[in-house]
Design an enzyme around this catalytic site. Structure first.
Site, PDB file in Angstrom:
ATOM      1  N   GLU A   1       8.103  -3.592  21.958  1.00 37.91           N
ATOM      2  CA  GLU A   1       6.752  -4.100  21.706  1.00 37.91           C
ATOM      3  C   GLU A   1       6.296  -4.966  22.878  1.00 37.91           C
ATOM      4  O   GLU A   1       7.034  -5.831  23.348  1.00 37.91           O
ATOM      5  CB  GLU A   1       6.730  -4.935  20.419  1.00 37.91           C
TER       6      GLU A   1
ATOM      7  N   HIS B   1      10.911  -1.790  17.934  1.00 36.38           N
ATOM      8  CA  HIS B   1      10.828  -1.023  16.689  1.00 36.38           C
ATOM      9  C   HIS B   1      11.584   0.296  16.855  1.00 36.38           C
ATOM     10  O   HIS B   1      11.484   0.942  17.911  1.00 36.38           O
ATOM     11  CB  HIS B   1       9.372  -0.722  16.334  1.00 36.38           C
TER      12      HIS B   1
ATOM     13  N   CYS C   1       7.542  -8.011  10.968  1.00 34.85           N
ATOM     14  CA  CYS C   1       8.095  -7.861  12.322  1.00 34.85           C
ATOM     15  C   CYS C   1       7.245  -8.603  13.349  1.00 34.85           C
ATOM     16  O   CYS C   1       7.757  -9.329  14.199  1.00 34.85           O
ATOM     17  CB  CYS C   1       8.209  -6.387  12.704  1.00 34.85           C
TER      18      CYS C   1
HETATM   19  N1  PCA Z   1       9.880  -3.390   9.669  1.00 31.76           N
HETATM   20  C1  PCA Z   1       8.739  -4.142   9.152  1.00 31.76           C
HETATM   21  C2  PCA Z   1       9.339  -5.415   8.625  1.00 31.76           C
HETATM   22  C3  PCA Z   1      10.801  -5.192   8.541  1.00 31.76           C
HETATM   23  C4  PCA Z   1      11.045  -3.947   9.291  1.00 31.76           C
HETATM   24  O1  PCA Z   1      12.146  -3.473   9.543  1.00 31.76           O
HETATM   25  C5  PCA Z   1       7.628  -4.330  10.162  1.00 31.76           C
HETATM   26  O2  PCA Z   1       7.466  -3.472  11.038  1.00 31.76           O
HETATM   27  O3  PCA Z   1       6.898  -5.311  10.087  1.00 31.76           O
END
Ligand code: PCA
Length: 191
Positions: free
Chosen positions: A78, A163, A141
């Site tokens: 990100e 991610h 997240c």
């Molecule tokens: N993904 C979520 C929260 C926890 C996770 O593994 C997100 O992308 O916010």
């Protein structure tokens, strides 16, 4: 250097979270880096609180947080965290904020302080799909990423978020767990 690396518990009706599956499978030493792993609840505020507590104990040089992004087909470092809480589903404690800031008066967005482009290149070099992401969403997240970036702004502690897609047991698109672990290893080697 000491790298604090985190993954999340399952949420949204899933029985696994590939982020923790991949983080927990990592070697505890990668290159010159000693890894400290931490499992986090999918809860606004609380996830970041636990990382800050652990960071006080360990004094890591870098913090790499990992989360699941269902629907993505690549590993995605990100680029930026935004100062917004907007839940599409309640978190695991039942909270569903709608359009509130994480840090009142905080900057709208804060860029990752990890070498995201080098991380993408290192993951791709292992033959695993990877690309930059310009939005970590507005769920837990992003809450975690933004809170940590804000807290460590202007310090030597580098912070970032990656991610990962589903693993095959969760649906498609997906990547095998082994590739997620290899991708995170490559990302850490690039730090
Ligand atoms: N993904 C979520 C929260 C926890 C996770 O593994 C997100 O992308 O916010």
């Amino acid at each position: 250097m000491t790298v604090l690396i985190t993954g999340f518990m399952p949420f949204g009706g899933q029985s696994v979270n590939p982020s923790w599956e991949a983080v927990s499978a990592l070697d505890s030493t990668i290159g010159n880096h000693r890894l400290e792993k931490l499992l986090l609840p999918v809860e606004y505020g609380e996830a970041a609180r636990r990382v800050l507590e652990k960071a006080r104990e360990l004094s890591p040089q870098a913090i790499l947080c990992v989360g699941q992004a269902g629907g993505r087909d690549a590993v995605t470092p990100e680029v930026i965290g935004i100062n917004l809480r907007e839940a599409s589903i309640p978190d695991n404690a039942g909270a569903a904020p709608a359009g509130t800031p994480i840090v009142p008066q905080g900057p709208d967005g804060i860029f990752s302080t990890l070498p995201v482009r080098e991380m993408v290149a290192a993951i791709r070099a292992k033959g695993i799909p990877a690309r930059l992401s310009y939005s970590a969403g507005a769920y837990v997240c992003n809450d975690l990423m933004y809170t940590l970036l804000n807290r460590f702004r202007g310090t030597d502690i580098r912070v970032g978020f990656v991610h990962v897609p589903y693993i095959p047991s969760q649906g498609t698109p997906s990547l095998p767990l082994e590739q997620l672990t290899q991708a995170l290893t490559a990302a850490i080697e690039a730090l």
